[in-house]
Design an enzyme around this catalytic site. Structure first.
Site, PDB file in Angstrom:
ATOM      1  N   GLU A  74       0.823  -1.219   0.000  1.00 36.65           N
ATOM      2  CA  GLU A  74       0.000   0.000   0.000  1.00 36.65           C
ATOM      3  C   GLU A  74       0.852   1.263   0.000  1.00 36.65           C
ATOM      4  OE1 GLU A  74      -2.955  -0.396  -0.717  1.00 36.65           O
ATOM      5  OE2 GLU A  74      -3.161  -2.527  -0.266  1.00 36.65           O
TER       6      GLU A  74
ATOM      7  N   HIS B 173       1.919   2.351  -3.427  1.00 39.28           N
ATOM      8  CA  HIS B 173       0.920   3.107  -4.183  1.00 39.28           C
ATOM      9  C   HIS B 173       1.060   4.609  -3.911  1.00 39.28           C
ATOM     10  CE1 HIS B 173      -1.293  -0.144  -6.000  1.00 39.28           C
ATOM     11  NE2 HIS B 173      -1.529  -0.730  -4.834  1.00 39.28           N
TER      12      HIS B 173
END
Length: 203
Positions: free
Chosen positions: A114, A117
């Site tokens: 994550e 990203h």
């Protein structure tokens, strides 16, 4: 006169140098303590995730030789997703149930997944979610083979399922889709055989 000018110049230089050092010091401290991270978390496992987020950001800053704004971190995600990254608001959300069941996978895979990203968004702007830029961050920064989805057991977070049938066999529908069929709002077709799904009716 010249001596006094020289002394003033030296004094100004000392003040400027001291000011620069103080600013550098405050920047250095700022890179270690970021108020964006959720510091109100009391759960020990969630605290480990916060520490991992900071560690991974320091790795990214070391690799790319630049600073990144820290995200706000929340443990409010529901359903089958392990984590999500919200690019525009610079926010990370993690699934507390799956975290409790899979702490090692979260620390070693989900968190860097994550974070990559968000790092990608700050480096390249809006790109494909799991495109070459994201894959490059995962490989070069965190030394992790890029995977687009997790393989966690999600049985504990799966909602109630309803069995339907088509020409291909049995298909499970979520309670939302089942209720839409019961209310006569829609019908669903199998993507492969194109038959309308019919509910399982025990004999």
């Amino acid at each position: 006169m010249f001596k006094s000018i020289f002394n003033l110049t030296q004094r100004a230089h000392q003040v400027l140098t001291q000011d620069i050092h103080e600013k550098e010091s405050s920047l250095s401290v700022g890179s270690r303590t970021h108020p964006s991270l959720n510091t109100s978390v009391s759960d020990p496992l969630q605290q480990q995730i916060l520490a991992k987020v900071e560690t991974d950001y320091l790795l990214a800053e070391q690799h790319f030789k630049r600073q990144f704004p820290r995200p706000s971190v929340h443990f409010s995600l529901r359903g089958k997703s392990a984590g999500t990254a919200h690019l525009q608001t610079n926010k990370l959300r993690f699934n507390p149930v799956l975290l409790a069941e899979n702490p090692d996978i979260f620390i070693n895979e989900v968190v860097p997944h994550e974070i990559s990203h968000l790092v990608c968004f700050h480096l390249f702007g809006k790109v494909r979610p799991h495109g070459k830029e994201w894959q490059s961050v995962m490989l070069t920064t965190f030394n992790i083979t890029p995977k687009t989805t997790h393989q966690l057991n999600t049985q504990s977070v799966s909602g109630q399922q309803f069995e339907y049938f088509c020409g291909c066999g049995s298909i499970n529908l979520t309670i939302r889709r089942h209720n839409r069929i019961v209310r006569g709002q829609t019908q669903y077709r199998c993507r492969r055989c194109q038959q309308t799904l019919t509910p399982f009716t025990p004999k």
